[in-house]
Design a protein around this motif. Structure first.
Motif, short mmCIF file in Angstrom:
data_model
loop_
_atom_site.label_atom_id
_atom_site.label_comp_id
_atom_site.label_asym_id
_atom_site.label_seq_id
_atom_site.Cartn_x
_atom_site.Cartn_y
_atom_site.Cartn_z
N VAL A 164 -85.61 27.85 -87.92
CA VAL A 164 -84.40 27.20 -88.42
C VAL A 164 -84.59 26.93 -89.91
CG1 VAL A 164 -82.98 25.11 -88.32
CG2 VAL A 164 -83.82 26.13 -86.20
N PHE A 165 -83.54 27.19 -90.67
CA PHE A 165 -83.50 26.84 -92.09
C PHE A 165 -82.26 26.00 -92.31
CE2 PHE A 165 -81.72 27.85 -96.32
CZ PHE A 165 -82.76 27.41 -97.14
N SER A 166 -82.42 24.83 -92.93
CA SER A 166 -81.30 23.91 -93.12
C SER A 166 -81.26 23.43 -94.56
CB SER A 166 -81.42 22.70 -92.18
OG SER A 166 -81.37 23.11 -90.83
N THR A 167 -80.04 23.35 -95.10
CA THR A 167 -79.87 22.93 -96.50
C THR A 167 -79.47 21.47 -96.65
OG1 THR A 167 -77.55 23.59 -96.56
CG2 THR A 167 -79.18 25.27 -97.09
N GLY A 168 -78.86 20.88 -95.62
CA GLY A 168 -78.51 19.46 -95.68
C GLY A 168 -77.46 19.09 -96.69
N MET A 204 -79.56 29.58 -89.37
CA MET A 204 -79.42 29.07 -90.73
C MET A 204 -78.25 28.10 -90.74
SD MET A 204 -79.94 32.59 -92.94
CE MET A 204 -79.79 31.77 -94.53
N TYR A 205 -78.56 26.84 -90.97
CA TYR A 205 -77.54 25.78 -91.06
C TYR A 205 -77.35 25.48 -92.55
CZ TYR A 205 -76.08 20.80 -91.12
OH TYR A 205 -75.47 19.59 -91.40
N LEU A 206 -76.24 25.98 -93.11
CA LEU A 206 -76.02 25.92 -94.55
C LEU A 206 -75.02 24.84 -94.92
CD1 LEU A 206 -75.88 29.75 -95.38
CD2 LEU A 206 -77.87 28.23 -95.25
N GLY A 207 -75.13 23.69 -94.28
CA GLY A 207 -74.15 22.65 -94.55
C GLY A 207 -74.75 21.26 -94.49
N GLY A 208 -73.83 20.29 -94.43
CA GLY A 208 -74.19 18.89 -94.31
C GLY A 208 -73.32 18.22 -93.26
N ASN A 209 -73.79 17.10 -92.76
CA ASN A 209 -73.08 16.34 -91.73
C ASN A 209 -72.66 17.25 -90.57
OD1 ASN A 209 -71.83 14.26 -90.37
ND2 ASN A 209 -70.03 14.18 -91.68
N GLY A 210 -73.61 18.02 -90.10
CA GLY A 210 -73.36 18.90 -88.96
C GLY A 210 -73.87 18.31 -87.67
N PHE A 211 -73.31 18.78 -86.56
CA PHE A 211 -73.74 18.37 -85.22
C PHE A 211 -73.73 16.85 -85.09
CE2 PHE A 211 -75.54 22.41 -86.46
CZ PHE A 211 -75.21 23.23 -85.39
N TYR A 212 -72.64 16.25 -85.58
CA TYR A 212 -72.58 14.79 -85.74
C TYR A 212 -71.75 14.11 -84.66
CZ TYR A 212 -72.05 10.31 -88.26
OH TYR A 212 -72.06 8.99 -88.62
N ASN A 270 -81.83 3.68 -103.13
CA ASN A 270 -82.17 3.89 -101.72
C ASN A 270 -82.66 5.32 -101.52
OD1 ASN A 270 -82.31 4.05 -98.95
ND2 ASN A 270 -80.22 3.36 -98.57
N ALA A 271 -83.96 5.47 -101.27
CA ALA A 271 -84.54 6.80 -101.11
C ALA A 271 -84.13 7.48 -99.81
CB ALA A 271 -86.07 6.70 -101.16
N GLN A 272 -83.49 6.73 -98.92
CA GLN A 272 -83.02 7.32 -97.66
C GLN A 272 -81.72 8.08 -97.83
OE1 GLN A 272 -85.84 7.10 -96.08
NE2 GLN A 272 -85.03 6.29 -94.15
N VAL A 273 -81.04 7.88 -98.95
CA VAL A 273 -79.81 8.62 -99.23
C VAL A 273 -80.20 9.86 -100.03
CG1 VAL A 273 -77.51 8.54 -100.26
CG2 VAL A 273 -78.48 6.49 -99.24
N ARG A 274 -80.31 10.99 -99.34
CA ARG A 274 -80.78 12.21 -100.01
C ARG A 274 -80.41 13.43 -99.17
NH1 ARG A 274 -85.68 10.21 -97.46
NH2 ARG A 274 -86.45 11.81 -96.03
N ALA A 275 -80.45 14.58 -99.81
CA ALA A 275 -80.27 15.85 -99.13
C ALA A 275 -81.61 16.57 -99.10
CB ALA A 275 -79.24 16.70 -99.87
N ASP A 276 -82.00 17.01 -97.91
CA ASP A 276 -83.30 17.67 -97.75
C ASP A 276 -83.12 19.11 -97.30
OD1 ASP A 276 -84.72 15.41 -98.44
OD2 ASP A 276 -84.94 14.71 -96.38
N LEU A 277 -83.94 19.97 -97.88
CA LEU A 277 -83.97 21.39 -97.55
C LEU A 277 -85.23 21.64 -96.73
CD1 LEU A 277 -82.29 23.99 -98.75
CD2 LEU A 277 -84.43 24.38 -100.00
N VAL A 278 -85.07 22.21 -95.52
CA VAL A 278 -86.22 22.33 -94.62
C VAL A 278 -86.24 23.70 -93.94
CG1 VAL A 278 -86.20 19.86 -94.14
CG2 VAL A 278 -85.06 21.41 -92.56
#
Length: 744
Positions: free
Chosen positions: A706-710, A526-534, A688-696
């Motif tokens: 894997v569950f990610s919140t982005g 469970m990846y509960l963040g943003g800008n991870g593994f960067y 810009n539709a590319q600037v978004r947070a996605d939940l997957v």
């Protein structure tokens, strides 16, 4: 108001197991005694709109009242060569190196010396306060000096040296510019009268990039800012051509008895030693970890990695403000009881000074012992990221902070302290005094933003998830990315589910590969963040809790390294972003960094993927007609701060279920630089539709998933409305299913 800075300290080691000892190195200029207690941190965010500071006091076997003294931090890097007979075996000599100064004219700086500042004895080659090259020889109360007529230029390579002819009683100082055209030429040779004989001071080290303050060899000053490449010391009088040959050469005949030392900084650059190629073996050690693996005067642009051609990376970049070890004496030690649970811990220090209460914390982590899990769930403390941001002064240093945040800055006491006390060492987002980036960060110093009451980014945000686990009664272990780096997938393997927090941004190759192996073997992540593994980082091969990173010229960066200097000195690997290293985060966790939004946070809107009956376990108890996370402590929404999106072209797995998206972020949604191939007015989040947070969600091999919140803001929405909200419900649904051993 609470005073958080009158007492500061650090724990060493930063990460310990039950049964191991931890030492607290404390200092205070104003408080002589404090009440000390160890607390287990549940929530470290003081925001009154959230749970607030929650810390459980532990029964620790030490005296509660501790005495404090003021311990000084002495920044500044240099290389130190211990005194040896060879250093006093001559009279006439020539000394020199290739230089790339970065702050000439700022103050007097020493390049090479065997000098005692307190008694004004010995010799030193350096820059005077105006940036002129100078050579000073002194003994018996007399001083001789020679100086060039023109100041050196910043960031231009020169050959710089000096000689003393004892027979003739002459001093000389020499400069030869590497690029002697277009006004850059600073070449000149100047002579002046000198002594005909001297008695060198005893027990004084030879120092590169500084000088000894006294004869003890422990205190230094006169620190130099810039690169030094191939320093040489020869017991003869050499003209500029002879010095040039000495400095260019990398092979020296053992028959040259007058060669005192020839240091090659390209050898052993991952460590803390400097190598002398001469027969005298005058090897030294570096202090405060200057930056190694840097291009030398002979770099020709044919490679950008020192491993391809080490001899072109024979320079060290020294800084007068380098700080990797505060070198404080320990104030308090104790052994972590064997029965303690793993977790975020801190030494809490309190004192009543009369004006306002003092409460300061020194953070450390108790890891779950390798191979001895106490739970099926592990939370990963992102210590690599905590170190990367350690003592960030960025909000005040960057000129666009208020524009980016869309508001006037509110400074905490910690912010003010760091501005006034930069000797604590800054973060990898900051720049040194000479404008070059901080690329190394160590835990052996006070870190103000990695503790309760500190800046709420990273550490404070992650404690919100710990608070949620405690509130819901879910047992868990805490492990660290530091241990994953050292021990690999075996740290993760005992757990049915592993959670990474709000911002696991700085990741070594070993950590990346461990997560990949864990997911391939059926682990649930469970990846509960943003800008991870960067960003790609390296850990020091021998010094614990010390990381290195190079920004390069890609990614969302606050500084850029020099051309040719993107390879990590600790390992030789390329640094920069994982995306530019062929491993976009999407390949590991389904989503990857695409932008930041500090103006406000937003809710997600559900997509068709969430309505699949096969995933009814995921959305149980949730109204899919209502927005997801239209609340939270970071911008009043669950999607914000820094955000990630699905991108099939970057490796989001074909089996990814796109559950929800926050794609209406407004003009404050700013894309990452790597997302903008051409500039135009439509790149911001309102167009810009590319600037978004996605939940997957996506399944992996062997029944894993894997569950990610982005979104960084996600975990800061968990406690809303007494923890009864759809962000909390969804997180609980996923965690419950991920802990169920039945294959997904």
């Amino acid at each position: 108001m609470t005073d958080t800075t009158s007492i500061l300290g650090y724990a060493w080691p930063m990460v310990v197991s039950p049964g191991e000892e931890v030492a607290f190195h404390l200092s205070s200029p104003s408080v002589s005694k404090a009440d000390a207690a160890v607390v287990r941190v549940r929530c470290g965010d003081p925001d009154p709109a959230g749970p607030g500071i929650r810390a459980h006091e532990m029964a620790a076997p030490f005296e509660r009242t501790v005495s404090l003294v003021h311990q000084v931090i002495r920044p500044g890097s240099c290389a130190i060569v211990a005194d040896a007979p060879a250093l006093t075996s001559f009279q006439s000599f020539t000394v020199g190196a290739f230089l790339w100064p970065t702050m000439p004219g700022d103050r007097a700086q020493t390049i090479l010396s065997r000098w005692r500042e307190d008694t004004q004895e010995g010799w030193r080659l350096g820059l005077d306060a105006d940036g002129h090259l100078e050579f000073v020889v002194a003994a018996g109360g007399r001083t001789w000096r020679v100086v060039t007529g023109a100041a050196l230029l910043s960031r231009e390579w020169v050959l710089a040296g000096a000689s003393w002819d004892a027979e003739a009683g002459r001093l000389a100082v020499m400069v030869r510019s590497a690029d002697a055209q277009a006004g850059r030429d600073r070449s000149e040779c100047v002579e002046a009268p000198g002594p005909t004989g001297l008695e060198w001071p005893a027990a004084v080290p030879l120092v590169i990039a500084a000088q000894a303050s006294d004869g003890g060899g422990e205190l230094f000053d006169g620190f130099y800012d810039g690169k030094i490449d191939r320093p040489r010391l020869h017991a003869s009088v050499q003209p500029i051509d002879g010095l040039h040959r000495l400095c260019e050469s990398m092979n020296f005949p053992m028959t040259d008895a007058r060669l005192i030392a020839a240091w090659d900084f390209s050898r052993g650059m991952a460590g803390e030693s400097v190598t002398d190629l001469s027969a005298h073996h005058l090897h030294g050690r570096v202090r405060q970890m200057p930056t190694r693996g840097m291009t030398g005067a002979n770099w020709d642009g044919s490679t950008d990695r020192w491993t391809d051609c080490p001899e072109q990376y024979g320079a060290i970049h020294f800084h007068s403000d380098d700080m990797a070890d505060a070198e404080w004496e320990p104030t308090l030690r104790f052994t972590v009881p064997a029965e303690w649970r793993s977790g975020f811990y801190a030494l809490r220090l309190r004192a009543d000074t009369g004006d306002e209460p003092v409460e300061s914390f020194v953070a450390f982590f108790v890891r779950a012992e390798l191979g001895k899990p106490r739970s099926r769930l592990a939370f990963v403390a992102s210590t690599g990221t905590f170190l990367a941001y350690a003592n960030s002064a960025l909000r005040l240093d960057q000129v666009h902070a208020e524009a980016m945040l869309e508001g006037v800055l509110t400074l905490s006491r910690d912010d003010v302290y760091i501005q006034e006390h930069r000797e604590v060492g800054l973060s990898t987002y900051d720049t040194h005094a000479d404008g070059s980036g901080w690329s190394i960060s160590s835990a052996r110093r006070p870190i103000l933003n990695m503790r309760p009451r500190g800046n709420v980014f990273n550490y404070g945000n992650d404690t919100h998830f710990i608070d949620w686990l405690e509130e819901t009664g879910q047992d868990y272990d805490v492990i660290t990315d530091d241990d994953i780096h050292r021990h690999g997938v075996q740290v993760l393997a005992p757990y049915t589910c592993v959670v990474t927090g709000s911002h696991p941004e700085y990741i070594s190759r070993e950590v990346w590969e461990a997560f990949d192996a864990y997911q391939r073997s059926g682990g649930r992540h469970m990846y509960l963040g943003g800008n991870g593994f960067y960003w790609r980082i390296a850990y020091h091969p021998t010094v614990p809790h010390t990381i290195e990173m190079r920004r390069g010229m890609t990614g969302l960066r606050t500084w850029e390294g020099e051309a040719g200097e993107t390879a990590l000195a600790f390992t030789g690997e390329p640094s920069s972003t994982w995306r530019s290293n062929g491993r976009p985060p999407q390949r590991l966790v389904g989503v990857g960094f695409d932008g930041q939004v500090f103006t406000h946070s937003s809710p997600y809107r559900w997509l068709d993927g969430a309505k699949d009956p096969v995933l009814s376990w995921l959305t149980a108890g949730i109204d899919l007609a209502a927005p997801l996370g239209d609340f939270g402590l970071r911008g009043n929404g669950a999607a914000g701060v820094e955000i990630d999106r699905v991108d099939w072209s970057l490796g989001s797995p074909p089996g990814t279920v796109w559950l929800a998206t926050a794609d209406r972020l407004g003009y404050g949604g700013t894309p990452a630089p790597e997302e903008i191939r051409t500039l135009h007015r439509g790149v911001m989040g309102d167009q810009n539709a590319q600037v978004r947070a996605d939940l997957v969600y996506f399944p992996t091999a062997n029944g894993g998933a894997v569950f990610s919140t982005g979104s960084i803001a996600w975990v800061c929405a968990l406690s809303h409305a007494g923890y009864r909200n759809n962000v909390s419900q969804l997180t609980g649904n996923v965690l419950k299913r991920f802990l169920d051993p039945a294959p997904l």
